[in-house]
Design a protein around this motif. Structure first.
Motif, PDB file in Angstrom:
ATOM      1  N   LEU A 137       0.815  -1.224   0.000  1.00 15.63           N
ATOM      2  CA  LEU A 137       0.000   0.000   0.000  1.00 15.63           C
ATOM      3  C   LEU A 137       0.841   1.263   0.000  1.00 15.63           C
ATOM      4  CD1 LEU A 137      -2.774  -1.224   2.420  1.00 15.63           C
ATOM      5  CD2 LEU A 137      -3.047  -0.680   0.014  1.00 15.63           C
ATOM      6  N   ASP A 138       1.989   1.217   0.669  1.00 16.69           N
ATOM      7  CA  ASP A 138       2.845   2.416   0.688  1.00 16.69           C
ATOM      8  C   ASP A 138       3.352   2.742  -0.703  1.00 16.69           C
ATOM      9  OD1 ASP A 138       2.593   2.640   3.449  1.00 16.69           O
ATOM     10  OD2 ASP A 138       4.129   1.094   3.732  1.00 16.69           O
ATOM     11  N   LYS A 139       3.850   1.695  -1.344  1.00 13.81           N
ATOM     12  CA  LYS A 139       4.356   1.895  -2.701  1.00 13.81           C
ATOM     13  C   LYS A 139       3.237   2.325  -3.639  1.00 13.81           C
ATOM     14  CE  LYS A 139       8.423  -0.973  -3.271  1.00 13.81           C
ATOM     15  NZ  LYS A 139       8.920  -2.161  -3.968  1.00 13.81           N
ATOM     16  N   PHE A 140       2.067   1.724  -3.427  1.00 16.70           N
ATOM     17  CA  PHE A 140       0.927   2.042  -4.274  1.00 16.70           C
ATOM     18  C   PHE A 140       0.605   3.531  -4.186  1.00 16.70           C
ATOM     19  CE2 PHE A 140      -3.432   2.325  -5.647  1.00 16.70           C
ATOM     20  CZ  PHE A 140      -3.522   1.365  -6.647  1.00 16.70           C
ATOM     21  N   GLU A 141       0.569   4.025  -2.954  1.00 10.06           N
ATOM     22  CA  GLU A 141       0.255   5.442  -2.758  1.00 10.06           C
ATOM     23  C   GLU A 141       1.284   6.353  -3.401  1.00 10.06           C
ATOM     24  OE1 GLU A 141      -1.361   5.073   1.535  1.00 10.06           O
ATOM     25  OE2 GLU A 141      -0.873   7.178   1.138  1.00 10.06           O
ATOM     26  N   GLN A 142       2.541   5.926  -3.301  1.00 15.62           N
ATOM     27  CA  GLN A 142       3.594   6.753  -3.893  1.00 15.62           C
ATOM     28  C   GLN A 142       3.505   6.761  -5.415  1.00 15.62           C
ATOM     29  OE1 GLN A 142       7.587   5.663  -2.537  1.00 15.62           O
ATOM     30  NE2 GLN A 142       6.616   5.089  -0.623  1.00 15.62           N
ATOM     31  N   SER A 143       3.193   5.594  -5.982  1.00 14.02           N
ATOM     32  CA  SER A 143       3.230   5.466  -7.436  1.00 14.02           C
ATOM     33  C   SER A 143       1.991   6.042  -8.089  1.00 14.02           C
ATOM     34  CB  SER A 143       3.340   3.992  -7.827  1.00 14.02           C
ATOM     35  OG  SER A 143       4.434   3.418  -7.189  1.00 14.02           O
ATOM     36  N   PHE A 144       0.846   5.768  -7.505  1.00 21.99           N
ATOM     37  CA  PHE A 144      -0.392   6.218  -8.134  1.00 21.99           C
ATOM     38  C   PHE A 144      -0.826   7.505  -7.440  1.00 21.99           C
ATOM     39  CE2 PHE A 144       0.015   1.730  -8.809  1.00 21.99           C
ATOM     40  CZ  PHE A 144      -0.244   1.609 -10.156  1.00 21.99           C
ATOM     41  N   ASP A 145      -0.256   8.585  -7.938  1.00 20.55           N
ATOM     42  CA  ASP A 145      -0.396   9.819  -7.170  1.00 20.55           C
ATOM     43  C   ASP A 145      -1.762  10.465  -7.316  1.00 20.55           C
ATOM     44  OD1 ASP A 145      -0.065  10.555  -9.726  1.00 20.55           O
ATOM     45  OD2 ASP A 145       1.823  11.645  -9.433  1.00 20.55           O
ATOM     46  N   ARG A 146      -2.618   9.903  -8.162  1.00 18.99           N
ATOM     47  CA  ARG A 146      -3.971  10.452  -8.225  1.00 18.99           C
ATOM     48  C   ARG A 146      -4.849   9.883  -7.125  1.00 18.99           C
ATOM     49  NH1 ARG A 146      -5.953  10.159 -14.368  1.00 18.99           N
ATOM     50  NH2 ARG A 146      -7.625  11.483 -13.621  1.00 18.99           N
ATOM     51  N   MET A 147      -4.329   8.874  -6.448  1.00 16.07           N
ATOM     52  CA  MET A 147      -5.121   8.250  -5.403  1.00 16.07           C
ATOM     53  C   MET A 147      -5.215   9.171  -4.192  1.00 16.07           C
ATOM     54  SD  MET A 147      -4.023   5.048  -3.156  1.00 16.07           S
ATOM     55  CE  MET A 147      -4.758   4.867  -1.541  1.00 16.07           C
ATOM     56  N   ARG A 148      -6.411   9.323  -3.670  1.00 16.83           N
ATOM     57  CA  ARG A 148      -6.501  10.056  -2.412  1.00 16.83           C
ATOM     58  C   ARG A 148      -7.577   9.426  -1.530  1.00 16.83           C
ATOM     59  NH1 ARG A 148     -10.718  13.990  -2.950  1.00 16.83           N
ATOM     60  NH2 ARG A 148     -11.515  13.690  -5.044  1.00 16.83           N
ATOM     61  N   VAL A 149      -7.330   9.546  -0.240  1.00 16.48           N
ATOM     62  CA  VAL A 149      -8.249   8.949   0.720  1.00 16.48           C
ATOM     63  C   VAL A 149      -9.438   9.884   0.888  1.00 16.48           C
ATOM     64  CG1 VAL A 149      -8.528   8.330   3.144  1.00 16.48           C
ATOM     65  CG2 VAL A 149      -6.475   7.639   1.895  1.00 16.48           C
ATOM     66  N   ILE A 150     -10.640   9.342   0.789  1.00 14.12           N
ATOM     67  CA  ILE A 150     -11.850  10.170   0.897  1.00 14.12           C
ATOM     68  C   ILE A 150     -12.351  10.172   2.341  1.00 14.12           C
ATOM     69  CG2 ILE A 150     -14.197  10.552   0.049  1.00 14.12           C
ATOM     70  CD1 ILE A 150     -12.380  10.745  -2.263  1.00 14.12           C
ATOM     71  N   LYS A 151     -12.587   8.957   2.861  1.00 15.20           N
ATOM     72  CA  LYS A 151     -13.021   8.872   4.254  1.00 15.20           C
ATOM     73  C   LYS A 151     -11.961   8.099   5.024  1.00 15.20           C
ATOM     74  CE  LYS A 151     -17.576   8.283   2.289  1.00 15.20           C
ATOM     75  NZ  LYS A 151     -18.092   7.165   1.489  1.00 15.20           N
ATOM     76  N   GLY A 152     -11.776   8.430   6.291  1.00 15.34           N
ATOM     77  CA  GLY A 152     -10.818   7.694   7.107  1.00 15.34           C
ATOM     78  C   GLY A 152      -9.384   8.112   6.826  1.00 15.34           C
ATOM     79  N   THR A 153      -8.498   7.162   7.011  1.00 14.05           N
ATOM     80  CA  THR A 153      -7.074   7.463   6.864  1.00 14.05           C
ATOM     81  C   THR A 153      -6.434   6.401   5.986  1.00 14.05           C
ATOM     82  OG1 THR A 153      -6.517   6.061   8.732  1.00 14.05           O
ATOM     83  CG2 THR A 153      -6.971   8.388   9.220  1.00 14.05           C
ATOM     84  N   PRO A 154      -5.243   6.685   5.487  1.00 11.25           N
ATOM     85  CA  PRO A 154      -4.518   5.630   4.784  1.00 11.25           C
ATOM     86  C   PRO A 154      -4.156   4.515   5.756  1.00 11.25           C
ATOM     87  CG  PRO A 154      -3.477   7.776   4.445  1.00 11.25           C
ATOM     88  CD  PRO A 154      -4.487   7.943   5.516  1.00 11.25           C
ATOM     89  N   VAL A 155      -3.881   3.351   5.235  1.00 12.45           N
ATOM     90  CA  VAL A 155      -3.432   2.256   6.091  1.00 12.45           C
ATOM     91  C   VAL A 155      -2.031   2.623   6.587  1.00 12.45           C
ATOM     92  CG1 VAL A 155      -2.844  -0.185   6.163  1.00 12.45           C
ATOM     93  CG2 VAL A 155      -4.785   0.595   4.780  1.00 12.45           C
ATOM     94  N   PRO A 156      -1.813   2.593   7.892  1.00 13.36           N
ATOM     95  CA  PRO A 156      -0.491   2.989   8.393  1.00 13.36           C
ATOM     96  C   PRO A 156       0.608   2.132   7.767  1.00 13.36           C
ATOM     97  CG  PRO A 156      -2.035   2.652  10.188  1.00 13.36           C
ATOM     98  CD  PRO A 156      -2.725   2.199   8.956  1.00 13.36           C
TER      99      PRO A 156
END
Ligand SMILES: Nc1ncnc2c1ncn2[C@@H]1O[C@H](COP(=O)(O)OP(=O)(O)OP(=O)(O)O)[C@@H](O)[C@H]1O
Ligand SMILES: [Mg+2]
Lengths: 250, 708
Positions: free
Chosen positions: B242-261
């Motif tokens: 998930l960390d790498k995913f967030e870094q690579s796919f920069d259009r992704m954003r969390v709508i509700k809640g938080t990212p997975v730590p």
């Protein structure tokens, strides 16, 4: 005077399906530099055929045609075209101007083909010739805006613009009224005298023959003789058979 | 040079002379216009789709095991996921790939899908009741309840009991309706009806307290199964780092809640799925009506909106089922006040609230969210919930994995796209558990652990000791793929284990060291994709990596082909236009050449070589083509520019994906112009070749022949 055109025992045959038409049957002729010579004869006698051979647009079936010292039978299609471009000028019965080009561009055309002069030199040269044929003021016109006589003058200017050794004209006045025709012949004659360009023109009009220094009479694909314009006119008018036919053979 | 000028000049004059050239020119102009506009649109579409595909899941390049049975298709092909062979030595592959020039990031993945169930309302209500009774009777119960005072517990028991009775009333209503609808074929099992009748009576409830546990069991066994609408949602998810995913796919954003730590197990639900499938249907419909009204649609005139209102009015059941006694009372009161109504039953009151018109909609919307929503569960799954995911493993048995939902996410611009918004995210560890893929030695090792822990965890009471004592580590290490959590552990033990897994932090090494199905590669320079693909293939051969690399386009399967299909259609259409143009050009030039025999003969006579005649004819048609083609390009670019000024609005949600957002902004790209130019030159030259050669064959003798 040196010979510029030498024709020896030339035969020209056209194949028309199974039959063979002999347009020229053993013609021999010499034209010297600076001559103003007319080829006369009735329709179908082979005038045009003879001019075509001299003009290198066609080749003889047999015999020898030498133009400006070159045996045309030995030249390639390319070389013949170059010879036409640089040595021969053409004046046609129906003027044959390029209708989409202006007077100036028509005259300039052979110079562009030659690709020897730059734009400035070409302009000077074209204008000089238009001046000589009296059409300097018409250089922007299109051919269809000109009279027949004017068109033929443009054609003359085009034929002479490359300073050719020989100018060939196949019945240059046939499409003009007699007055205009005479003016054209006057112009050709004066250019012949000024520059010493050899003129060979065909006609069956006795009034035209008068302008020539000599007339070569053709009939049935054969040269009947080379005679003075007066005799030729007389022949043409059928008044008298010449007694002292002065036939020069090379 | 001057000759060229002359030829062009002649060509232009010749063209103007003949009206047929206008027809040809018109065709060329039209063909070019169509090509430039549609080609430009397709190019833009391709680019925006690339942005969508690359930015939402695929990356620029996807790799997978070359030993796979199927080809990798990220969006599924014909509804089923491709059969991929797992990559077992990912660390080695990752190391090799990250050394390839132009590769920015390697993101391990695995795409799969599963049904998730959230227990039905009867189950949850009964569980609450059971816990409450246990707390009251001093039996082991959730610590939160155990701490409550006796009267509070009694109050809650009353409330939940009346909730249960409300549910039964609804179910009875359903059954009655089904009876009258017998013709529809929805027969009612008399066995169920009998049970419903029994629990509906006051006697049942009057005696309830005598043996609450037995009565609860009756309700569990006989009533709960009647509720068929267990909420099952099919979730597609990609297991990834998930960390790498967030870094690579920069259009992704969390709508509700938080990212997975960082390094944790966890689940992020695609926000669209959360909204579309996990939200109360009534609320979702209200949201949609609100959206539509914001776009100028009216309830009064729009059939879809009318249907939504009608459904909201009639389907209050899902709301009523959720209301326990206390909540029912509170809501009845507040709705009566808000609506100024004397109605006392909650169902009709809700119906009244939902009777929305264009005039009262905004107010009712606010009343719904202000009064009703606080009393009910708006989403079936909420941020912070444990999600139980059931999936078929490779070996065919059903696997359960519990994973915590940290939040929902969406890709910027693709919020509404069902294609981009249908895939949720899961950590790689949970994915592997679900996938049930284990290396042989690990399976052996785990079997051993199972043997030990199996015995220890049988007794619930000592589970706690076991877990926090020596055994804790062992169980935490265990992969759910081997130990069936239902049999291995249940109750408190199971909860503890879950919590332990939730808390656990994995290192990147652990994430990498295990099965992955595929991986997304992000590139530094996407324009050199083909080159990088070739390099990876070569590398795989050289180092025996056993992987296959494909472009994002290929990875998106049919989806990636759509543009190619459109493009092929465009080419066919343009080819037809230009073919017609070619035939006409050929004929026209043939005629023109014949007409110009004398002129061409004259030119030849006065010294023009054949080459000049050839170029004269060719230049003429090329000028024609370029002149009108150029006009077509200008006009086409102009039209594209005009379209770009406003953009094309996505006609529906599906198109969001292709447009990579709500609007497609086409840009004039060089490629269609250059291709158009090449086509025009080819068409004109090719179609004029024959007349041109014919023209060179004209003899100079033709100059001498008088016009006929
Ligand atoms: N291309 C050709 N094919 C076949 N026969 C031809 C061709 N050109 C000319 N002839 C024939 O050759 C002969 C000579 O024709 P030519 O055109 O040279 O005569 P001409 O003297 O120029 O006649 P006119 O005064 O009518 O122009 C004629 O019999 C003619 O039919
Ligand atoms: Mg003739």
């Amino acid at each position: 005077m040196s010979a510029i055109v030498t024709i020896q025992d030339v035969v020209k045959e056209y194949n028309l399906g199974a039959t063979v038409v002999q347009a020229l049957r053993g013609v021999s002729l010499t034209v010297d530099k600076g001559e103003f010579i007319s080829i006369a004869g009735p329709s179908g006698s082979g005038k045009t055929t003879l001019l075509n051979l001299i003009g290198c647009v066609d080749t003889a079936t047999r015999g020898r045609v030498e133009v400006a010292g070159k045996n045309t039978a030995e030249l390639s299609e390319r070389e013949l075209t170059d010879l036409r471009l640089n040595t021969i000028g053409f004046i046609f019965q129906s003027f044959n101007l390029v209708s989409v080009l202006t007077v100036f561009q028509n005259v300039e055309f052979p110079l562009l083909l030659q690709n020897k002069l730059n734009a400035k030199e070409r302009k000077a040269r074209v204008e000089a010739l238009l001046e000589q044929v009296g059409l300097l003021t018409h250089q922007k016109h299109r051919p269809n805006e000109l009279s027949g006589g004017q068109r033929q003058r443009v054609a003359i200017a085009r034929a002479l613009v490359t300073d050719p050794l020989i100018v060939l004209a196949d019945e240059p006045t046939a499409n003009l009224d007699s007055e205009t025709g005479q003016a054209i012949l006057d112009l050709m004659k004066s250019l012949n005298q000024q520059k010493g360009t050899t003129f060979i023109f065909s006609t069956h009009d006795h009034r035209v023959m008068r302008y020539a220094n000599a007339v070569v009479r053709l009939a049935d694909g054969k040269v009947l003789g080379r005679e003075s314009p007066e005799d030729a006119v007389a022949h043409a008018m059928g008044l008298e058979t010449p007694k002292h036919a002065e036939v020069r053979t090379p | 040079m001057d000759r060229v000028v002359l030829l062009v000049r002649m060509a232009i004059r010749n063209l103007l002379a003949s009206p047929i050239n206008l027809l040809i020119g018109g065709l060329i102009l039209f063909g070019t216009l169509v090509f430039v506009i549609l080609g430009g649109l397709l190019d833009s579409l391709n680019q925006s789709m690339q942005r969508s595909v690359v930015g939402s899941l695929a990356g620029h390049i996807q790799i997978y095991s070359s030993a796979s049975k199927d080809e990798l298709t990220l969006y599924g092909q014909m509804g089923s996921d491709p059969d991929l062979k797992a990559i077992t030595d990912f660390p080695r592959i990752e190391e090799a790939l990250s050394k390839v020039e132009n590769v920015k990031m390697v993101v391990p993945m695995g795409v799969s899908g599963a049904l998730i169930t959230s227990g039905n309302i009867v189950d949850t209500t009964l569980e609450k009741l059971r816990d409450l009774y246990k707390a009251r009777d001093g039996k082991p119960s959730p610590p939160k309840l155990a701490a409550l005072p006796r009267d509070e517990l009694d109050r809650r028991i009353v409330s939940e009991t009346s909730h249960m009775r409300q549910i039964i009333k609804v179910l009875r209503g359903d059954a009655e309706k089904a009876m009258t609808d017998m013709l529809n074929g929805t027969a009612v099992d008399p066995y169920n009806l009998e049970a419903l009748r029994r629990v509906e009576h006051d006697e049942f409830w009057a005696d309830f307290e005598k043996d609450p546990y037995a009565n609860l069991e009756f309700l569990e066994n006989r009533i709960a199964p009647i509720v068929t609408d267990t909420s099952m949602v099919f979730l597609r998810y990609v297991g990834t780092d998930l960390d790498k995913f967030e870094q690579s796919f920069d259009r992704m954003r969390v709508i509700k809640g938080t990212p997975v730590p960082r390094g944790h197990r966890g689940f992020l639900i695609a926000d669209l799925i959360h909204e579309e499938q996990m939200k109360l249907k009534t609320a979702r419909r209200l949201d949609k009506i609100k959206d539509a009204r914001a776009n100028g649609r009216l309830i009064a005139t729009d059939d879809e909106l009318k249907r939504f209102v009608k459904e909201n009015r009639l389907q209050t059941r899902e709301l009523v089922l959720q209301l326990d006694g206390i909540k029912t009372q509170a809501l009845t009161k507040s709705l009566q006040d808000a609506l100024g109504s004397k109605e006392t039953a909650i169902g009709p009151l809700l119906s009244e609230l939902m009777t929305t018109t264009d005039e009262n909609f905004d107010q009712r919307y606010q009343q719904f969210y202000g009064l009703v929503v606080p009393q009910v569960q708006l989403y079936r799954v909420n941020v912070g919930d444990m999600l139980t995911i059931k999936a078929f493993t490779k070996s065919g048995y059903i696997q359960n994995v519990n994973v915590k939902v940290y939040g929902t996410f969406a890709f910027t611009g693709l919020e509404k796209s069902p294609l981009a918004g249908s895939t949720s995210l899961m950590d790689l560890m949970s994915f592997r558990d679900l996938y049930g893929y284990l290396t042989a030695d690990k399976a052996e090792e785990l079997k051993e652990i199972q043997k030990q822990t199996g015995a220890k965890t049988i007794s619930r009471e000592n589970a706690e000791d076991e877990l926090f004592g020596e055994g804790a580590e062992v169980v935490a290490e265990a992969t759910a793929g081997v130990i069936d959590p239902d049999t291995a552990m249940s109750g408190a033990g199971r909860k503890l284990r879950e919590e332990d897994l939730v808390r656990r932090v994995y290192t990147e090494h652990e994430f990498n060291d295990g099965v992955v199905l595929n991986a997304a590669l992000m590139l530094n320079d996407p324009t050199r994709l083909d080159e990088t693909l070739a390099r990876i293939s070569k590398l795989s051969d050289e180092q025996n990596l056993g992987i296959k690399a494909i472009s994002w386009q290929k990875a998106s399967g049919l989806l990636g082909q759509i543009i190619n299909v459109f493009r092929a259609l465009l080419f066919v259409a343009v080819a037809i236009i230009f073919f017609i143009a070619m035939v006409i050009i050929n004929n026209a030039m043939m005629m023109a050449t014949i007409q110009r025999t004398q002129v061409i003969g004259t030119m030849r006579a006065i010294g023009a070589q054949r080459g000049l005649i050839l170029s004269m004819v060719l230049v003429e048609s090329m000028v024609l083509g370029l002149l009108f083609g150029g006009l077509g390009m200008l006009a086409g670019s102009g039209v594209l520019g005009a379209i770009a000024a406003k953009g094309i609005a996505a006609p529906n949600d599906v198109m969001y994906f292709f447009f990579s957002g709500p609007r497609l902004i086409p840009h004039v790209t060089g490629a269609p112009l250059i291709i158009a130019l090449v086509i025009i030159l080819f068409v004109t030259v090719f179609s004029t070749l024959l007349p041109a050669v014919m023209a060179t064959r004209i003899s100079p003798l033709r100059a001498m022949q008088a016009d006929e």
